[in-house]
Design an enzyme around this catalytic site. Structure first.
Site, PDB file in Angstrom:
ATOM      1  N   TYR A  76      20.276  35.544  36.240  1.00 53.42           N
ATOM      2  CA  TYR A  76      21.127  36.338  35.343  1.00 53.42           C
ATOM      3  C   TYR A  76      22.539  35.759  35.287  1.00 53.42           C
ATOM      4  CZ  TYR A  76      24.333  40.348  34.619  1.00 53.42           C
ATOM      5  OH  TYR A  76      25.359  41.180  34.232  1.00 53.42           O
ATOM      6  N   HIS A  79      22.670  32.585  33.305  1.00 51.09           N
ATOM      7  CA  HIS A  79      22.120  32.641  31.946  1.00 51.09           C
ATOM      8  C   HIS A  79      23.256  32.493  30.922  1.00 51.09           C
ATOM      9  CE1 HIS A  79      20.139  34.193  28.359  1.00 51.09           C
ATOM     10  NE2 HIS A  79      18.988  34.024  28.994  1.00 51.09           N
TER      11      HIS A  79
END
Length: 105
Positions: A76, A79
């Site tokens: 995450y 990303h």
């Protein structure tokens, strides 16, 4: 039956004084929208401080994301959608505190 592993990513925030309520709402919606683009991010919740204890140290908002693993948090964080959003979001904050934890329940 084995319990599913969960890791929480908690961000406490204090927005800069000159950030409008409309901009704060726009930023919150952008944060919430990340769950639609980043597969390891399983859930998102947020809220404003309502404590009567006055121990918030200036933090006004809390954002909590749920992941299946610490590896999911790492994915995450790196990303491109998160990197783009974080650069915008953090620019509007006066204070920030981030904690990742595994609930013991």
């Amino acid at each position: 039956m084995e319990a599913k592993l969960v890791v929480k990513h908690v961000l406490l925030a204090k927005f800069k004084d000159d950030v409008s309520l409309e901009k704060i709402e726009e930023l919150i919606q952008g944060y919430a929208n990340l769950v639609n683009y980043i597969e390891p991010m399983k859930a998102f919740q947020w809220g404003k401080d309502v404590s009567i204890e006055n121990l918030h140290q200036g933090f006004t908002h809390i954002f909590e994301s749920t992941f299946a693993s610490t590896e999911g948090i790492a994915e995450y964080i790196s990303h491109p959608k998160h990197v783009e959003f974080a650069n915008l979001f953090l620019d509007h904050l006066d204070k920030v505190l981030i904690i990742d934890y595994k609930p013991n329940c």
